[in-house]
Design a protein around this motif. Structure first.
Motif, mmCIF file in Angstrom:
data_model
loop_
_atom_site.group_PDB
_atom_site.id
_atom_site.type_symbol
_atom_site.label_atom_id
_atom_site.label_comp_id
_atom_site.label_asym_id
_atom_site.label_seq_id
_atom_site.Cartn_x
_atom_site.Cartn_y
_atom_site.Cartn_z
ATOM 1 N N GLU A 34 -76.643 -14.621 -3.697
ATOM 2 C CA GLU A 34 -77.537 -15.780 -3.706
ATOM 3 C C GLU A 34 -77.130 -16.837 -2.682
ATOM 4 O OE1 GLU A 34 -77.963 -17.265 -7.678
ATOM 5 O OE2 GLU A 34 -79.108 -15.500 -8.300
ATOM 6 N N LEU A 65 -78.908 -21.469 -0.278
ATOM 7 C CA LEU A 65 -79.059 -20.777 -1.551
ATOM 8 C C LEU A 65 -80.369 -20.015 -1.530
ATOM 9 C CD1 LEU A 65 -77.906 -23.511 -4.068
ATOM 10 C CD2 LEU A 65 -76.570 -21.645 -3.075
ATOM 11 N N ASN A 67 -82.293 -18.042 -4.208
ATOM 12 C CA ASN A 67 -82.591 -17.519 -5.536
ATOM 13 C C ASN A 67 -83.923 -18.109 -5.979
ATOM 14 O OD1 ASN A 67 -82.084 -20.144 -6.568
ATOM 15 N ND2 ASN A 67 -79.920 -19.660 -6.866
ATOM 16 N N ASP A 76 -84.761 -23.310 -0.545
ATOM 17 C CA ASP A 76 -84.205 -22.070 -0.019
ATOM 18 C C ASP A 76 -84.000 -22.098 1.496
ATOM 19 O OD1 ASP A 76 -87.032 -22.169 -0.086
ATOM 20 O OD2 ASP A 76 -87.155 -20.019 0.298
#
Length: 110
Positions: A34, A65, A67, A76
């Protein structure tokens, strides 16, 4: 606007007593599906010229990140910095140590 347009780089430090723990943490980050590591700046490398940082050293990671939660929040694509620091060098970032570092950089006209 959305948070995906933010340009400031959030930063967090993790402080370690010893090098083995720092390396273990780095390995865990690198293996985490992740986390996308975009860049590693290894200022602990013996070839790094610490005179440019007034003796300060760390391992700085630029990460994203990836996820579901990060995507839902439009985070993201947001890049963060994680600094892995040995305790000895973290003490250099104290109020007085940071003041000396700023003076050092100002003297170098940076």
């Amino acid at each position: 606007g959305t948070v995906s347009r933010l340009v400031a780089l959030p930063r967090q430090s993790i402080i370690f007593e010893g090098l083995n723990d720092l390396v273990k943490c780095l390995e865990i980050i690198l293996l985490d599906p992740e986390v996308v590591v975009l860049r590693i700046k290894n200022r602990l490398d013996k070839t790094y010229d610490s005179s440019v940082s007034a003796g300060y050293r760390d391992v700085a990671l630029n990460v994203r990140l990836v996820n579901d939660s990060a995507t839902e929040l439009a985070l993201d694509t947001h890049v963060c910095e994680v600094q892995l620091i040995l305790k000895h060098y973290a003490e250099m970032k104290s109020d007085e140590g940071h003041k000396r570092y700023v003076e050092f950089r100002n003297a170098r006209a940076e």
